[in-house]
Design an enzyme around this catalytic site. Structure first.
Site, PDB file in Angstrom:
ATOM      1  CG  MET A 339      35.644  13.724  16.205  1.00 43.48           C
ATOM      2  SD  MET A 339      35.967  11.953  15.774  1.00 43.48           S
ATOM      3  CE  MET A 339      35.803  12.217  13.801  1.00 43.48           C
ATOM      4  CG  ASP A 358      40.961  24.822  18.900  1.00 42.21           C
ATOM      5  OD1 ASP A 358      40.272  25.580  19.020  1.00 42.21           O
ATOM      6  OD2 ASP A 358      40.555  23.543  18.973  1.00 42.21           O
ATOM      7  CB  VAL A 415      35.547  23.301  13.778  1.00 43.48           C
ATOM      8  CG1 VAL A 415      36.885  23.822  13.584  1.00 43.48           C
ATOM      9  CG2 VAL A 415      34.599  23.513  12.278  1.00 43.48           C
ATOM     10  CD  GLU A 417      29.280  17.919  11.884  1.00 44.25           C
ATOM     11  OE1 GLU A 417      28.337  17.294  11.170  1.00 44.25           O
ATOM     12  OE2 GLU A 417      30.202  18.297  11.248  1.00 44.25           O
ATOM     13  CE  LYS A 422      31.249  20.974  10.151  1.00 44.29           C
ATOM     14  NZ  LYS A 422      32.352  20.393  10.409  1.00 44.29           N
ATOM     15  CB  SER A 444      29.215  13.294  11.217  1.00 42.82           C
ATOM     16  OG  SER A 444      28.727  14.098  11.761  1.00 42.82           O
ATOM     17  CG  HIS A 465      32.265  10.830   8.025  1.00 44.89           C
ATOM     18  ND1 HIS A 465      31.606   9.967   8.112  1.00 44.89           N
ATOM     19  CD2 HIS A 465      32.364  11.266   9.320  1.00 44.89           C
ATOM     20  CE1 HIS A 465      30.658   9.841   9.175  1.00 44.89           C
ATOM     21  NE2 HIS A 465      31.318  10.636   9.898  1.00 44.89           N
ATOM     22  CD  GLU A 477      30.495   7.432   4.973  1.00 44.15           C
ATOM     23  OE1 GLU A 477      29.777   6.935   4.228  1.00 44.15           O
ATOM     24  OE2 GLU A 477      30.373   8.438   6.064  1.00 44.15           O
ATOM     25  CG  ASN A 515      26.826   9.167  10.649  1.00 43.88           C
ATOM     26  OD1 ASN A 515      27.390   8.164  11.049  1.00 43.88           O
ATOM     27  ND2 ASN A 515      27.501  10.406  10.452  1.00 43.88           N
TER      28      ASN A 515
END
Length: 734
Positions: A339, A358, A415, A417, A422, A444, A465, A477, A515
């Site tokens: 992503m 990263d 990163v 979920e 986060k 998401s 999103h 989104e 979603n």
């Protein structure tokens, strides 16, 4: 010569007229009633003036034209309803038909006026504008990569009603013509010439002069199909060759559309019947089908959502008005996985500098390598140049050091979920970015307001999103948390529009909008599987309902293990009543006992052999307690369940205040997860059916299949009052 508002008409020393289409106050030319009137006057002027040898039509703008103004077509519908009420249906229909075929008549007048017309085209030339070009006797395109021609009307529920269904099949083989009309794709200049759609390709600076030279050298003012003894490229419809085309064409139409798109069927009719007639009668047949299609709910719904609403959203309809435009020059992306690398790629492609961070430089470089692969694929296909690749990769700076994010206007985290992961990223990023920089989470499903609790500046914290794969999916989104400020929203919207995607603004909620609806679709597929419905029937019913792929295939794409993780996280935070035990048992069996994660490990609901096509896992039938005989299952009900369960979830998001503008729900449902485009989107599906009828359908399904089909209070109230989701929008506009 008479003055024109939308055209400039000039004549050179050789007696060749140049009509330059340049509408005042618009960035792009569009066909309106006024444009048609002026074009007809130009044709009459050129035809009547003995001193004029012919005329070249070109554009005074960067693009030739995007085609007809579809709001004009909407106006025809409104006028039809008005006349129907005052003068009767017959008079209203006559007026509607004459208005709908006006473009066809003007183009045919140009084609048969006795003077040669040539079109000199640079930039986009689509829809009615390309039909104008097709009615000209000679067509020349610039060799610029931005120059594209096409007839995309099918994508908004229409079909070419300005002669496209008659002229295209008379220029190329019928099968190729049908494919072009069904797909509605934009065609580059070399391809258009190879297909026989245009006569020449030249540098932009030379197209007008070359068009004039064609007229000067005695170009014919007679179209090929008006020449006596003309023969269509594929011969007669009723011939051995014709019978090799039409039965397969009908089968392909049904396979691809499942009879959901009246415009596609009208294309088949129009081409089939038109090729058996002389051009004037063929055009009249086309106009009759076009008039009928204009009045279908599918065309009305798709025009409203995919043309009008999407255009308004892309122009910033939901952007906070009091925030000045933001200049985003440098964007940070944290997380260089699939992503994050995709986000870095589309950002760099839009011309912005990107810092891709990263845990290590090596991991960040892997993300940059993914971006390199994406742009290299485009170079190999001739859609980009090596210099474009070098410039794009030069804008992506891979790093293992958060300090390199200093100076970024916007930072997007992509990163894992996990709220704790986060939170650690948020702290590290906020320690180095400047005051006024915006932080965005690409979560998401996790609520933005909860993630923002880890932020020291929640007003500058917003959700962005993306959908996977980022480079292909058009929707994004924007999630507004409880404390998200207008500047953060405006920055996010400006950024999404800069990367040429469509943003929808939603309020915070677990799963947001898209979603939640997707999960409802997947869950319905899981329930059908548990009920004993054959897996192939589940998949086919999903596609027959209008979804791009079946729910089991879609689940494999997003990852069955991801679905299980989301389900477990929801259960942990909201309790066991928040999850479906049937779905939990199915996913647990597949992931934890069978090791089937989806496409990522080549086994999910489908098997994915290294060579050959994917196929449904045979053991799925063995997992069903009581497999049902296929011929005892109501396929129509399966289709209804798939659409109704998603539409109900969309209605709940409106009731909960997650969605505050129906345009965003409809655009988002089609672009985000492919909700049956012919319906106009999840809320339009309800509006065009009528809330009363929809609630009755939902209650019928509720009685048979359970409370997930219970209509929410807002829908029940709409059913009682006769209201629609778009009523509030109309009142606001008024």
């Amino acid at each position: 010569m008479s003055a024109y508002t939308n055209f400039r008409l000039e004549t050179d020393a050789d007696g060749i007229a140049l009509a330059t289409w340049d509408m005042p106050g618009r960035s792009m030319n569009v066909i309106t009633m006024e444009v048609m009137d002026e074009l007809e006057r130009i044709v009459e002027t050129v035809a009547a003036d003995a001193g004029l040898k012919g005329c070249v039509i070109t554009s005074g703008k960067e693009q030739f034209s995007g085609g007809a103004d579809l709001t004009m077509l909407q106006g025809l519908g409104a006028e039809y309803e008005r006349l129907k009420a005052t003068a009767g249906e017959e008079e209203a229909m006559r007026h509607f038909f004459e208005g709908a075929r006006r473009l066809n008549l003007v183009f045919r007048k140009l084609e048969t006026c006795g003077k040669p017309f040539a079109a000199a085209i640079h930039g986009l030339c689509l829809g009615g504008a390309f039909e104008l070009a097709l009615s000209c006797h000679h067509r020349i395109l610039s060799d610029d990569d931005k120059t594209r021609v096409g007839l995309p009307e099918i994508k908004v529920g229409l079909f070419p009603g300005g002669g496209g269904t008659q002229r295209v099949p008379r220029l190329m083989q019928t099968g190729d013509a049908l494919q072009m009309l069904f797909k509605g794709e934009q065609i580059r200049a070399p391809m258009a010439k190879g297909m026989g759609l245009v006569h020449a390709v030249a540098p932009r600076a030379e197209i007008v002069e070359k068009a004039k030279a064609w007229i000067r050298d005695g170009g014919s003012a007679v179209a090929p199909w008006d020449v006596p003894k003309y023969k269509a490229p594929s011969g007669k419809v009723y011939s051995p060759a014709g019978m090799m085309i039409w039965p397969p064409a009908n089968a392909i139409y049904r396979r691809e559309t499942h009879d959901n798109y009246p415009a596609a069927k009208a294309i088949l009719h129009s081409v089939y019947e038109g090729l058996q007639l002389p051009m004037d009668l063929a055009l009249k047949v086309e106009s009759r089908y076009f008039t009928n299609i204009l009045r279908t709910k599918e065309a009305q719904a798709m025009i409203r959502t995919l043309f009008i609403s999407m255009g308004e959203i892309n122009k910033g309809a939901r952007r906070p008005k009091d925030v000045p435009p933001t200049a985003i020059k440098k964007v940070g992306v944290v997380g260089a996985g699939f992503m994050g690398a995709g986000v870095a790629y589309v950002t760099a492609e839009a011309g912005m500098e990107v810092v891709l961070v990263d845990q290590s430089l090596e991991a960040a470089e892997k993300g940059k390598a993914h971006a390199q692969k994406l742009i290299t694929d485009r170079v190999n296909k001739g859609r980009a140049k090596s210099a474009d690749r070098d410039a794009l990769l030069g804008r992506i700076h891979a790093s293992g050091d958060y300090a390199d994010l200093a100076g970024c206007d916007l930072v997007i985290e992509a990163v894992f979920e996990d709220p704790q992961v986060k939170a650690e990223v948020i702290a590290k990023v906020e320690a180095v970015i400047g005051e006024g920089a915006i932080f965005a989470s690409n979560t998401s499903t996790l609520p933005i307001s909860g993630l923002a609790k880890a932020s020291s500046r929640p007003t500058d914290f917003v959700g962005i999103h993306f959908f996977s794969p980022v480079e292909k999916m058009l929707l994004v989104e924007i999630i507004k948390g409880e404390q998200t400020g207008d500047k953060a929203i405006a920055t996010a919207l400006d950024y999404v529009r800069a990367i040429k995607k469509t943003p929808i603004l939603v309020n915070d909620s677990r799963g947001f909008f898209a979603n939640r609806c997707v999960i409802a679709y997947l869950e319905e597929g899981h329930r059908m599987l548990a009920e004993g419905v054959p897996p192939a029937m589940i998949e086919n019913a999903g596609k027959m309902a209008g979804m791009p792929v079946g729910p089991l295939s879609l689940n494999d794409e997003v990852g069955i293990d991801l679905g299980l993780k989301i389900l477990k996280a929801t259960e942990a935070q909201l309790g066991p009543d928040a999850v479906d035990p049937i779905q939990k048992a199915l996913l647990t069996e597949l992931v934890e006992k069978q090791g089937r994660l989806g496409r990522k490990n080549r086994k999910g609901f489908y098997d994915y052999p290294e060579s050959g096509q994917k196929r449904l896992w045979p053991a799925l039938r063995e997992m069903q307690a009581e497999p049902l005989p296929a011929d005892e299952i109501d396929v129509a009900e399966l289709k209804q369940r798939f659409l109704v369960v998603q539409a109900l979830e969309a209605a709940r998001t409106v009731q909960e205040g997650v969605i505050t503008d129906p345009r965003e729900a409809d655009v988002g449902s089609i672009l985000g997860f492919g909700f049956a485009p012919f319906t106009g989107g999840a809320l339009s599906y309800i509006d065009f059916m009528g809330a009363k009828r929809f609630v009755e359908l939902a209650r019928t399904l509720e009685a048979k299949h359970g409370p997930r089909f219970a209509p929410p209070d807002n829908l029940v109230a709409m059913a009682e009052s006769g209201g629609r989701f778009y009523d509030a929008l109309k009142k606001k506009a008024a």
